[in-house]
Design an enzyme around this catalytic site. Sequence first.
Site, PDB file in Angstrom:
ATOM      1  N   ASP A  49       0.847  -1.197   0.000  1.00  0.00           N
ATOM      2  CA  ASP A  49       0.000   0.000   0.000  1.00  0.00           C
ATOM      3  C   ASP A  49       0.883   1.249   0.000  1.00  0.00           C
ATOM      4  O   ASP A  49       1.600   1.511   0.968  1.00  0.00           O
ATOM      5  CB  ASP A  49      -0.888  -0.002   1.255  1.00  0.00           C
ATOM      6  CG  ASP A  49      -1.854   1.173   1.268  1.00  0.00           C
ATOM      7  OD1 ASP A  49      -3.002   0.995   0.800  1.00  0.00           O
ATOM      8  OD2 ASP A  49      -1.464   2.267   1.719  1.00  0.00           O
ATOM      9  N   TYR A  54       3.258   9.904  -0.757  1.00  0.00           N
ATOM     10  CA  TYR A  54       4.347   9.335   0.050  1.00  0.00           C
ATOM     11  C   TYR A  54       5.710   9.542  -0.629  1.00  0.00           C
ATOM     12  O   TYR A  54       6.750   9.406   0.017  1.00  0.00           O
ATOM     13  CB  TYR A  54       4.147   7.822   0.315  1.00  0.00           C
ATOM     14  CG  TYR A  54       2.881   7.428   1.035  1.00  0.00           C
ATOM     15  CD1 TYR A  54       2.065   8.381   1.651  1.00  0.00           C
ATOM     16  CD2 TYR A  54       2.499   6.093   1.114  1.00  0.00           C
ATOM     17  CE1 TYR A  54       0.891   8.003   2.294  1.00  0.00           C
ATOM     18  CE2 TYR A  54       1.323   5.710   1.762  1.00  0.00           C
ATOM     19  CZ  TYR A  54       0.527   6.673   2.343  1.00  0.00           C
ATOM     20  OH  TYR A  54      -0.630   6.289   2.983  1.00  0.00           O
ATOM     21  N   LYS A  79      -2.625   5.910  -4.380  1.00  0.00           N
ATOM     22  CA  LYS A  79      -3.724   6.841  -4.074  1.00  0.00           C
ATOM     23  C   LYS A  79      -3.520   8.170  -4.782  1.00  0.00           C
ATOM     24  O   LYS A  79      -2.380   8.639  -4.914  1.00  0.00           O
ATOM     25  CB  LYS A  79      -3.809   7.078  -2.558  1.00  0.00           C
ATOM     26  CG  LYS A  79      -3.773   5.786  -1.746  1.00  0.00           C
ATOM     27  CD  LYS A  79      -3.962   6.005  -0.258  1.00  0.00           C
ATOM     28  CE  LYS A  79      -3.617   4.734   0.508  1.00  0.00           C
ATOM     29  NZ  LYS A  79      -2.209   4.627   0.899  1.00  0.00           N
ATOM     30  N   HIS A 112      -7.503   9.694  -2.080  1.00  0.00           N
ATOM     31  CA  HIS A 112      -6.825   9.622  -0.782  1.00  0.00           C
ATOM     32  C   HIS A 112      -7.636  10.262   0.350  1.00  0.00           C
ATOM     33  O   HIS A 112      -7.705   9.716   1.455  1.00  0.00           O
ATOM     34  CB  HIS A 112      -5.456  10.293  -0.911  1.00  0.00           C
ATOM     35  CG  HIS A 112      -4.452   9.837   0.084  1.00  0.00           C
ATOM     36  ND1 HIS A 112      -3.115   9.752  -0.191  1.00  0.00           N
ATOM     37  CD2 HIS A 112      -4.581   9.443   1.383  1.00  0.00           C
ATOM     38  CE1 HIS A 112      -2.460   9.319   0.884  1.00  0.00           C
ATOM     39  NE2 HIS A 112      -3.333   9.131   1.853  1.00  0.00           N
TER      40      HIS A 112
HETATM   41  P1  NAD Z   1       0.744   1.660  11.832  1.00  0.00           P
HETATM   42  O1  NAD Z   1      -0.379   1.570  12.803  1.00  0.00           O
HETATM   43  O2  NAD Z   1       0.997   0.558  10.886  1.00  0.00           O
HETATM   44  O3  NAD Z   1       2.005   1.984  12.725  1.00  0.00           O
HETATM   45  C1  NAD Z   1       3.291   1.937  12.240  1.00  0.00           C
HETATM   46  C2  NAD Z   1       4.212   2.188  13.430  1.00  0.00           C
HETATM   47  O4  NAD Z   1       3.919   1.232  14.459  1.00  0.00           O
HETATM   48  C3  NAD Z   1       5.664   1.959  13.072  1.00  0.00           C
HETATM   49  O5  NAD Z   1       6.246   3.136  12.573  1.00  0.00           O
HETATM   50  C4  NAD Z   1       6.257   1.545  14.421  1.00  0.00           C
HETATM   51  O6  NAD Z   1       6.521   2.689  15.181  1.00  0.00           O
HETATM   52  C5  NAD Z   1       5.111   0.778  15.039  1.00  0.00           C
HETATM   53  N1  NAD Z   1       5.230  -0.685  14.813  1.00  0.00           N
HETATM   54  C6  NAD Z   1       5.133  -1.377  13.650  1.00  0.00           C
HETATM   55  N2  NAD Z   1       5.260  -2.684  13.853  1.00  0.00           N
HETATM   56  C7  NAD Z   1       5.460  -2.856  15.183  1.00  0.00           C
HETATM   57  C8  NAD Z   1       5.650  -3.976  16.007  1.00  0.00           C
HETATM   58  N3  NAD Z   1       5.653  -5.199  15.503  1.00  0.00           N
HETATM   59  N4  NAD Z   1       5.813  -3.760  17.328  1.00  0.00           N
HETATM   60  C9  NAD Z   1       5.788  -2.536  17.866  1.00  0.00           C
HETATM   61  N5  NAD Z   1       5.594  -1.419  17.128  1.00  0.00           N
HETATM   62  C10 NAD Z   1       5.427  -1.577  15.802  1.00  0.00           C
HETATM   63  O7  NAD Z   1       0.547   3.053  11.085  1.00  0.00           O
HETATM   64  P2  NAD Z   1       0.626   3.607   9.612  1.00  0.00           P
HETATM   65  O8  NAD Z   1       1.952   3.398   9.007  1.00  0.00           O
HETATM   66  O9  NAD Z   1       0.132   4.992   9.701  1.00  0.00           O
HETATM   67  O10 NAD Z   1      -0.471   2.755   8.841  1.00  0.00           O
HETATM   68  C11 NAD Z   1      -0.175   1.634   8.047  1.00  0.00           C
HETATM   69  C12 NAD Z   1      -0.324   1.977   6.583  1.00  0.00           C
HETATM   70  O11 NAD Z   1      -1.607   2.535   6.321  1.00  0.00           O
HETATM   71  C13 NAD Z   1       0.627   3.064   6.074  1.00  0.00           C
HETATM   72  O12 NAD Z   1       1.944   2.638   5.937  1.00  0.00           O
HETATM   73  C14 NAD Z   1      -0.051   3.454   4.804  1.00  0.00           C
HETATM   74  O13 NAD Z   1       0.187   2.496   3.795  1.00  0.00           O
HETATM   75  C15 NAD Z   1      -1.506   3.446   5.228  1.00  0.00           C
HETATM   76  N6  NAD Z   1      -1.986   4.789   5.651  1.00  0.00           N
HETATM   77  C16 NAD Z   1      -2.992   5.371   4.940  1.00  0.00           C
HETATM   78  C17 NAD Z   1      -3.460   6.612   5.298  1.00  0.00           C
HETATM   79  C18 NAD Z   1      -4.569   7.231   4.510  1.00  0.00           C
HETATM   80  O14 NAD Z   1      -4.867   8.415   4.713  1.00  0.00           O
HETATM   81  N7  NAD Z   1      -5.220   6.496   3.640  1.00  0.00           N
HETATM   82  C19 NAD Z   1      -2.920   7.312   6.380  1.00  0.00           C
HETATM   83  C20 NAD Z   1      -1.888   6.706   7.099  1.00  0.00           C
HETATM   84  C21 NAD Z   1      -1.453   5.436   6.751  1.00  0.00           C
END
Ligand code: NAD
Length: 279
Positions: A49, A54, A79, A112
Site C-alpha cells: 500500500d 508518500y 492513491k 486519498h
Molecule cells: P501503523 O499503525 O501501521 O504503525 C506503524 C508504526 O507502528 C511503526 O512506525 C512503528 O513505530 C510501530 N510498529 C510497527 N510494527 C510494530 C511492532 N511489531 N511492534 C511494535 N511497534 C510496531 O501506522 P501507519 O503506518 O500509519 O499505517 C499503516 C499503513 O496505512 C501506512 O503505511 C499506509 O500504507 C496506510 N496509511 C494510509 C493513510 C490514509 O490516509 N489512507 C494514512 C496513514 C497510513
Amino acid sequence: MTQSTSVPTVQLNDGHSVPQLGFGVFKVDPAETEGLVSTALQTGYRHIDTAAIYGNEEGVGKAIAAAGIPREELFVTTKLWNDDQGTDAALAAIDSSLGKLGLDHVDLYLIHWPAPKNDRYVETWSAMQQIQQQGKATSIGVSNFLVPYLTKLLDGADVVPAVNQIELHPAYQERDVVEFSRSKGIHIEAWGPLGQGKYGLLEDPAVTAAAAAHGKTPAQVVLRWHLQQGNIVFPKSSNPARIAENFAVTDFELSDAELAAITALENGGRVSSHPDEVN
Ligand code: NAD
C-alpha cells in the site's frame, strides 16, 4: 522465499480479491523503500500500500521489478492526492503513478481524502471510473470518507467503491463509517492498524494478556484483532524483524472474550487530522 499462502484473501464487491494482510509504506524514506519492500516481499507479503504523496512509488516499483514475482500474485495500491482531484488532473495522476511504479495497472486506486473544501470528489469519482474502464486500475475505492461524503459520492456513482480505507485501530474504531460502508458492500481497510504505536495500545493489559496467552507479541494480537473482524490491514515498519513479526499473525485465533476486551479500548483517540480538515 516464504510463501504467502496462509494470508486469507477478501473478495471485493467487483469480484476481485485482495490479500487481507499487506505492507504499508507511509513515512518510509524514498531511499529506503526499495530495500524495505524487497524485505517484505521476501517475507511473503504480496500486497503493498503506497500513495503518490508518500513520494516512494519509484522504490516500490523497483522492489517489485527486482523480485521477479508474477504480477498476478501481487496486489498494489496507490492513491490520488488531493491536488490532483478533478477530471483532467486525475487522469494525468494515474499515468504519473504508473510511470513511477513501472506498472501498466494498479490493483487498487483510491481517492486519498475527500478534501471537501474543494468539493471535487464526485467529479473525481467519475474520473476514477474512467481509469478503471481504461484498465489502469483493476479496482477503485476511496479513503478517509465519512458517511456524508460516501452518501454524496454514491448518489452520482455508477460504480460502488470497492473499499473505504480509514483510520481504524482499537482506540478509534469509526463504527458509524464501518457500518455504513459495509451496508453498501464497501470493504474496510484499516490504516494505522497499530495506532501508529500511540495511545499505549501495545502496553494495554487487554492486549498484553492475550499476547502472553498465545505466545505472541502485542502488535501481533492487535493485527489479529483486525483480521478477525474482517478488516484489511497493511502495517508499516522499517525494521525487518518487525516486518516478519507483523506477517506472522495467521496461525492463532483470539477468543471472543479477548476480542471483546480489545474492542473495549475505544477512546476516540485519532492519530490523524479530521477528514473535514484535510484539503
Ligand atoms: P501503523 O499503525 O501501521 O504503525 C506503524 C508504526 O507502528 C511503526 O512506525 C512503528 O513505530 C510501530 N510498529 C510497527 N510494527 C510494530 C511492532 N511489531 N511492534 C511494535 N511497534 C510496531 O501506522 P501507519 O503506518 O500509519 O499505517 C499503516 C499503513 O496505512 C501506512 O503505511 C499506509 O500504507 C496506510 N496509511 C494510509 C493513510 C490514509 O490516509 N489512507 C494514512 C496513514 C497510513
